[in-house]
Design an enzyme around this catalytic site. Structure first.
Site, PDB file in Angstrom:
ATOM      1  CE  LYS A 199      -2.952   0.638   3.613  1.00 55.17           C
ATOM      2  NZ  LYS A 199      -2.784   1.987   4.195  1.00 55.17           N
ATOM      3  CB  SER A 200       3.772   2.318   2.051  1.00 58.54           C
ATOM      4  OG  SER A 200       3.191   2.255   3.317  1.00 58.54           O
ATOM      5  N   GLY A 227      -4.995   7.818   5.353  1.00 56.53           N
ATOM      6  CA  GLY A 227      -4.100   8.815   5.956  1.00 56.53           C
ATOM      7  C   GLY A 227      -2.926   9.123   5.051  1.00 56.53           C
ATOM      8  NE  ARG A 245      -5.396   8.094  11.014  1.00 54.40           N
ATOM      9  CZ  ARG A 245      -4.765   7.276  10.171  1.00 54.40           C
ATOM     10  NH1 ARG A 245      -5.430   6.750   9.152  1.00 54.40           N
ATOM     11  NH2 ARG A 245      -3.509   7.010  10.347  1.00 54.40           N
ATOM     12  CD  GLN A 267       0.488   8.380   7.022  1.00 49.97           C
ATOM     13  OE1 GLN A 267      -0.045   9.154   7.809  1.00 49.97           O
ATOM     14  NE2 GLN A 267      -0.082   7.250   6.624  1.00 49.97           N
ATOM     15  CG  ASP A 296       0.647   0.090   9.469  1.00 52.79           C
ATOM     16  OD1 ASP A 296       0.302   0.911  10.342  1.00 52.79           O
ATOM     17  OD2 ASP A 296       0.969   0.429   8.319  1.00 52.79           O
ATOM     18  CE  LYS A 356      -0.219   4.194  12.913  1.00 53.01           C
ATOM     19  NZ  LYS A 356       0.529   4.955  11.894  1.00 53.01           N
ATOM     20  NE  ARG A 379      -5.117  -0.203  13.295  1.00 53.44           N
ATOM     21  CZ  ARG A 379      -4.464  -0.014  12.156  1.00 53.44           C
ATOM     22  NH1 ARG A 379      -3.150   0.066  12.162  1.00 53.44           N
ATOM     23  NH2 ARG A 379      -5.126   0.097  11.023  1.00 53.44           N
TER      24      ARG A 379
HETATM   25  C1  S3P Z   1       2.480   4.878   6.192  1.00 54.04           C
HETATM   26  C2  S3P Z   1       3.104   5.219   7.351  1.00 54.04           C
HETATM   27  C3  S3P Z   1       2.630   4.784   8.673  1.00 54.04           C
HETATM   28  C4  S3P Z   1       1.669   3.626   8.576  1.00 54.04           C
HETATM   29  C5  S3P Z   1       0.639   3.830   7.519  1.00 54.04           C
HETATM   30  C6  S3P Z   1       1.306   3.995   6.163  1.00 54.04           C
HETATM   31  C7  S3P Z   1       3.031   5.402   4.917  1.00 54.04           C
HETATM   32  O1  S3P Z   1       1.955   5.859   9.290  1.00 54.04           O
HETATM   33  O2  S3P Z   1       1.054   3.390   9.817  1.00 54.04           O
HETATM   34  O3  S3P Z   1      -0.231   2.720   7.462  1.00 54.04           O
HETATM   35  O4  S3P Z   1       2.676   4.869   3.839  1.00 54.04           O
HETATM   36  O5  S3P Z   1       3.831   6.329   4.961  1.00 54.04           O
HETATM   37  P1  S3P Z   1       2.753   7.032  10.072  1.00 54.04           P
HETATM   38  O6  S3P Z   1       3.575   7.754   9.083  1.00 54.04           O
HETATM   39  O7  S3P Z   1       1.676   7.890  10.651  1.00 54.04           O
HETATM   40  O8  S3P Z   1       3.564   6.332  11.106  1.00 54.04           O
END
Ligand code: S3P
Length: 437
Positions: free
Chosen positions: A21-22, A94, A122, A170, A316, A343, A347
């Site tokens: 996903k990222s 997010g 959030r 993020q 995650d 999140k 959680r």
């Molecule tokens: C992500 C970073 C993480 C993760 C999220 C995806 C990303 O969040 O929990 O599911 O793709 O950069 P944070 O940056 O808030 O830690």
């Protein structure tokens, strides 16, 4: 939608998980900002990433679906995006919201961003504050700390050296993306290393970027389209691996999973718990991200202590890990993980509440939890709270419960792993999980 979960004694076979996903989000965003064409293979076709693809389309990139997981993004170029004629809805994602805020900070037009009820709760100050210091004007709810938000970008932005109070990819990525539009190099320093997919991909797209320990520095400049192969998502694989670790007769392989060291905390912990984890690295390692075939079999699990810099490497995976902790012998403590509270759901609270319905006691801490195992899961009616990873963790718990488990509110699984039930049933050799409308 709800899932009805029947306990199983056996879980065997080889599975694939959908794209990371990222990495899929980042490929779409950088492709949109690049000169020329980006081909994305193995892109995650789940709601979160489709939001990002739709957003970059609304902002002027030309996105074409060429086949399953195959997208062609004709980039607008660093200075070629245009105003969207409507509000951009980031849904549950997010990453879409926070990374887009970084891009939009450098655009000379106004964009309105919103999201679903979970995303609107959030915290956004962690990105709107540094982006504001760089010169973007951001207004919105709760003093511009909650969606919906309106962003009026500026160009050039001021180069800043940002020290983030949280280890968050993020936040880091939002500042780096805004940094493409700055009047000098930007840097981000974080308290512990977070996932580095943005750094790897920015380099691949031609950005000048240097990482040193927990700091990264980027020089503004153009990006150039490229080809991205997205590996399988270790965060989705984690549910299958934990299931394999706790079902009595189990051996499961998951192929072509991304094993970037900033993401493999779950493997470190499962090994420390006594699971047999086999990591067979794939050969094309010079690609952006390392991949491997992972194999895991049932084992007697023992408790672990999780904290410090390990936490961002598995943040995650905590819902899946908590299921393993219930089955493991001894006292598992998870600390330094206050981020879990912000999140897709809180959680820590959701785990304690829903496991409680299954007869399992989880002691909540402000920044984590304590679980004494082994405790039996009792079949019960539980609910995901709209959180995809909670829904999948509760299904995995149901596989080893005494009796049938009904997980309510499961449509959210489509945000990251739409094929979850089908994949799990394939390994179970029958309908361990049935879906009800
Ligand atoms: C992500 C970073 C993480 C993760 C999220 C995806 C990303 O969040 O929990 O599911 O793709 O950069 P944070 O940056 O808030 O830690």
């Amino acid at each position: 939608m709800r899932f009805r979960v029947h306990p199983v004694n056996r879980l065997r076979g080889t599975a694939e998980v959908p794209g990371d996903k990222s990495i899929s989000h980042r490929a779409a965003l950088l492709g949109a900002l690049a000169e020329g064409v980006t081909e994305i293979h193995g892109c995650l076709e789940a709601e979160d990433c489709l939001r990002t693809l739709a957003a970059v389309g609304a902002l002027g990139a030309d996105v074409t679906r060429k086949g399953p997981g195959h997208y062609r993004v004709a980039g607008a170029g660093r200075h070629g995006l245009h105003e969207s004629d409507d509000v951009i809805d980031c849904g549950n994602s997010g990453t879409t919201a926070r990374l887009l805020l970084g891009v939009l900070a450098g655009q000379p037009f106004c964009t309105l961003l919103t999201g679903d009820a979970s995303l609107r709760r959030r915290p956004m100050a962690r990105v709107t504050e540094p982006l504001g210091r760089m010169g973007a004007t951001i207004v919105g709810r709760a003093q511009a700390t909650r969606l919906p938000l309106a962003v009026q970008g500026a160009r050039p932005l001021r180069a800043i050296a940002h020290t983030s109070p949280v280890a968050s990819a993020q936040v880091k990525s939002a500042v780096l993306l805004a940094g493409l539009y700055a009047d000098g190099p930007v840097s981000v320093h974080e308290p512990a290393p977070s996932r580095d997919h943005s750094e790897r991909m920015l380099r691949r797209f031609g950005a000048r970027l240097r990482a040193e320990g927990t700091a990264v520095r980027l020089e503004p400049g153009d990006l150039y389209g490229t080809t991205v192969h997205v590996p399988g998502d270790i965060s989705s694989a984690a549910f299958l691996l934990v299931a394999a670790a706790i079902v009595r007769d189990a051996e499961v392989s998951v192929t072509r999973v991304g094993v970037n060291p900033t993401r493999t905390g779950i493997l470190t912990v499962l090994e420390a718990m006594g699971a047999r984890v086999e990591v067979a690295r794939a050969e094309e390692d010079e690609d952006i991200e390392p991949t491997a075939n992972l194999t895991l079999g049932a084992a007697e699990l023992r408790a672990v202590r999780v904290g410090g810099p390990l936490v961002p490497r598995l943040i995650d995976e905590v819902p899946a890990l908590a299921v393993a902790a219930v089955v493991a012998r001894g006292l598992t403590t998870i600390g330094d993980a206050g981020e879990l509270r912000v999140k897709e759901s809180d959680r820590i609270a959701t785990l304690a509440r829903e496991f409680g319905k299954m007869g399992v006691r989880v002691e909540e801490r402000a920044d984590g939890m304590v679980i004494e195992g082994p405790q039996p899961f009792r079949g019960a009616r539980v609910a995901s709270g709209g959180d995809h990873r909670m829904a999948m963790a509760l299904v995995v718990a149901g596989l080893v419960a005494d009796g049938e488990t009904v997980v309510e509110d499961t449509a959210c699984v489509a945000t990251s792993f739409p094929q979850f039930v089908e994949t799990l049933n394939g390994l179970a050799g029958g309908p361990a999980v049935t879906v009800e409308a």
